[in-house]
Scaffold this active site. Sequence first.
Site, short mmCIF file in Angstrom:
data_model
loop_
_atom_site.label_atom_id
_atom_site.label_comp_id
_atom_site.label_asym_id
_atom_site.label_seq_id
_atom_site.Cartn_x
_atom_site.Cartn_y
_atom_site.Cartn_z
N CYS A 135 9.74 3.60 1.73
CA CYS A 135 10.27 2.61 2.65
C CYS A 135 10.47 1.29 1.92
CB CYS A 135 9.32 2.39 3.83
SG CYS A 135 8.49 3.89 4.36
N GLU A 207 14.26 8.56 5.04
CA GLU A 207 15.04 7.32 4.90
C GLU A 207 16.54 7.63 5.02
OE1 GLU A 207 14.49 4.00 4.62
OE2 GLU A 207 12.41 4.42 5.08
C1 LIG Z 1 13.56 2.89 8.23
C2 LIG Z 1 13.07 1.75 7.41
N1 LIG Z 1 12.53 1.99 6.21
C3 LIG Z 1 12.08 0.97 5.45
C4 LIG Z 1 12.16 -0.33 5.88
C5 LIG Z 1 11.69 -1.46 5.01
O1 LIG Z 1 10.61 -2.08 5.52
C6 LIG Z 1 12.71 -0.55 7.16
N2 LIG Z 1 12.83 -1.79 7.66
N3 LIG Z 1 13.16 0.51 7.88
#
Ligand SMILES: Cc1ncc(CO)c(N)n1
Length: 224
Positions: A135, A207
């Site tokens: 993330c 992701e």
């Molecule tokens: C789905 C997603 N992954 C990572 C981040 C980073 O913090 C975020 N804001 N959203």
Amino acid sequence: MKFSERLHEKLLPIWRKNHDHPFVQEIGNGTLDKEKFRFYMIQDYLYLIEYAKLFAIGAAKAKDVETMGKFAAMLDSTLNEEMSLHRQYGEKFGITPKEFEEAAPSPTTLAYTHYMLHVGQNGTLADLVAALLPCAWSYWEIGKELSQIPGASEHEFYGEWIKMYSSEEFGQVAQWCIDLLDELTEEKPEEELAHLEEIFLNTTRFEYMFWEMSYNQAMWPTDE
Ligand SMILES: Cc1ncc(CO)c(N)n1
């Protein structure tokens, strides 16, 4: 080889797809449909509420006060800095913080957050960091790449988003998670590393699914 270097080799093909995803590309060139971005903001807000809990669990699982303090700081910056970006976009869209919180999560948001929290709650500290690292790391890479596009960070609508994720502060969080995972995996047996790699790749794949879900504004297919 550091464990993060091994992960980096494995994640590259998926990251290439992330960076090439139309949602990411269109933030970069400023053409993304605002309705798609609105959908994403709501889902990402719900995502971040759950993601922040991983930092709280990390603090509880940390073995020393310094690590505990870092997790506490990341919990604070997620809730009070990163999510204030969403609240600012919310103002532009006419969405109140309460409406954000009460929105319905999409199946992908549910699957991703529940997977991360399951790993964080039931696994080791290394498992937890392996789950959250994609993330922080992938957003930082995307932020940096998009900030290289001339004018992208100054775009009247998407510039703020790019500035947040290419910022020094955001990068430091990603780097700290990388270093912690390298430290936690020193001298660990292959079996354990393979397990961590699997967790890391799963959230890396999630992701990608999050971009895809946002681009298609995908809720439950059975509700349509
Ligand atoms: C789905 C997603 N992954 C990572 C981040 C980073 O913090 C975020 N804001 N959203």
